[in-house]
Enzyme design. Structure first.
Site, PDB file in Angstrom:
ATOM      1  N   ASP A 113       0.864  -1.184   0.000  1.00 22.64           N
ATOM      2  CA  ASP A 113       0.000   0.000   0.000  1.00 22.64           C
ATOM      3  C   ASP A 113       0.898   1.232   0.000  1.00 22.64           C
ATOM      4  O   ASP A 113       1.674   1.441   0.926  1.00 22.64           O
ATOM      5  CB  ASP A 113      -0.909   0.018   1.229  1.00 22.64           C
ATOM      6  CG  ASP A 113      -1.842   1.224   1.233  1.00 22.64           C
ATOM      7  OD1 ASP A 113      -2.836   1.200   0.487  1.00 22.64           O
ATOM      8  OD2 ASP A 113      -1.555   2.189   1.975  1.00 22.64           O
ATOM      9  N   GLU A 205      -2.049  -1.699  -5.934  1.00 24.85           N
ATOM     10  CA  GLU A 205      -3.309  -1.072  -6.318  1.00 24.85           C
ATOM     11  C   GLU A 205      -3.184  -0.395  -7.674  1.00 24.85           C
ATOM     12  O   GLU A 205      -2.114   0.078  -8.065  1.00 24.85           O
ATOM     13  CB  GLU A 205      -3.729  -0.030  -5.278  1.00 24.85           C
ATOM     14  CG  GLU A 205      -4.166  -0.595  -3.949  1.00 24.85           C
ATOM     15  CD  GLU A 205      -4.572   0.492  -2.985  1.00 24.85           C
ATOM     16  OE1 GLU A 205      -5.759   0.559  -2.630  1.00 24.85           O
ATOM     17  OE2 GLU A 205      -3.698   1.267  -2.576  1.00 24.85           O
ATOM     18  N   ASP A 287      -2.974   2.218   6.838  1.00 26.71           N
ATOM     19  CA  ASP A 287      -2.225   1.703   5.696  1.00 26.71           C
ATOM     20  C   ASP A 287      -1.908   0.222   5.861  1.00 26.71           C
ATOM     21  O   ASP A 287      -1.917  -0.528   4.879  1.00 26.71           O
ATOM     22  CB  ASP A 287      -0.935   2.501   5.512  1.00 26.71           C
ATOM     23  CG  ASP A 287      -1.204   3.965   5.212  1.00 26.71           C
ATOM     24  OD1 ASP A 287      -2.274   4.259   4.651  1.00 26.71           O
ATOM     25  OD2 ASP A 287      -0.357   4.812   5.555  1.00 26.71           O
TER      26      ASP A 287
END
Length: 353
Positions: A113, A205, A287
């Protein structure tokens, strides 16, 4: 010309492409590409030979490329010379026979992340700080920019040529920008190389970086972090090292989903840095919670790991009325349990062997 005509006819996606123009000698970056002629690396590992330019001395040693060329595992296709930050660089396009590699932990899965507070937070609990190279060099860059503004620069309207003092100040500004870019590039390469060599599966992501840059409050920090570069480098480095990269869907609510019970929050402001689940009571860093959810996506992906992976049973966007996930999100545990470790230990945990 084809891009311009397709864009004008509506056959090309993205921004409209303007009519092609010749490169300017002053506004564009000086560069040249050689595809034919004498292109080779000298045996002394300190010189290269290029067409029209002849024998040139290099600052860095070329032994790695020379060894591959000598044993026949590499073939030089072209060479590009480019000026960047007051220095001339030569880059070789090489066809290489790569040996098959295997990550140190082929069965391990890690979720990455990315953010501004921490450049990358791994599902293992490791938090990599954001070096913020641009912020550290901002004061010196402002001082150099002020010095350049006080010099006599070029003026197109009057045809005035820049002074030598302006040219010298401009070189100092360009060198300062190049140093920041080199530091950022070096840090991103070290991070992505370490991930690709260690973990067999990396989940990242699919962020809309172009849209995130429209936020004028965070645009400079987002551009300095290099989110898109991390995703790009992880893709090809994972393939080089025998691993795979899984791209999470852009609308997957990794930050809003509880990694313990799978509940999805309707809203989670950016200022809230700690995730608190109202269903199971899990309290976790925001996170780190998102990284664990990303790592859990690997179980829902195919063996090829191609294509974005969406949350199971969830809508594309989170409704403002409340949780929308009918089923549990991938990799989440039952109520009363925490963690996202797969049953066979697919996700790497600190201290595990």
């Amino acid at each position: 010309m084809k891009n311009w005509s397709d864009s004008r006819a509506g056959e090309r996606a993205g921004r409209r492409v303007g009519f092609p123009r010749f490169k300017s000698r002053r506004r564009s970056t000086p560069s040249v590409r050689f595809t034919t002629g004498a292109i080779r690396v000298e045996p002394d590992r300190k010189h290269v030979v290029l067409p029209r330019l002849g024998r040139l001395k290099t600052h860095e040693s070329t032994r790695k490329l020379a060894r591959r060329v000598e044993v026949g595992t590499a073939r030089i296709l072209s060479a590009s010379v480019r000026r960047d930050g007051g220095r001339w660089h030569v880059a070789f396009c090489v066809e290489i026979d790569r040996a098959e590699r295997c990550p140190a932990r082929p069965q391990a899965v890690v979720g990455v992340d990315v953010g501004i507070t921490h450049l990358a937070v791994l599902s293992t609990g490791e938090m990599l700080p954001n070096p913020r190279h641009l912020d550290e060099a901002a004061q010196r860059m402002r001082r150099l920019a002020r010095q350049m503004s006080r010099r006599v620069g070029p003026d197109r309207r009057t045809g005035q040529r820049p002074s030598k003092r302006w040219e010298r100040a401009r070189r100092h500004v360009a060198r300062a920008h190049a140093r920041v870019a080199n530091l950022r590039r070096d840090g991103l390469h070290k991070l992505t190389t370490r991930l690709a060599r260690k973990y067999g599966t990396i989940v990242v992501e699919d962020l809309n970086v172009a849209g995130m840059l429209r936020n004028r409050r965070l645009a400079r920090h987002i551009a300095d972090a290099g989110f898109g570069e991390i995703r790009r480098q992880v893709k090809y480095k994972a393939e080089w090292n025998g691993g795979r990269r899984i791209l999470a869907d852009r609308w997957y609510p990794s930050s809003k989903t509880c990694s313990g019970c799978g509940a999805v929050k309707a809203k989670l402001p950016l200022r809230v840095r700690t995730y608190t689940c109202t269903c199971c009571g899990l309290v976790l860093d925001r996170d780190l919670n998102a990284a664990r959810n990303l790592a859990a996506i690997a179980r829902e992906a195919s063996t090829a790991g191609s294509g974005p992976v969406a949350g199971r049973g969830a809508d594309r966007k989170t409704r403002p009325g409340g949780p929308v996930a009918v089923k549990r999100q991938p990799g989440t545990a039952q109520a009363g349990k925490t963690g996202t470790v797969p049953p066979q230990g697919g996700t790497y945990q600190p201290g595990a062997r």
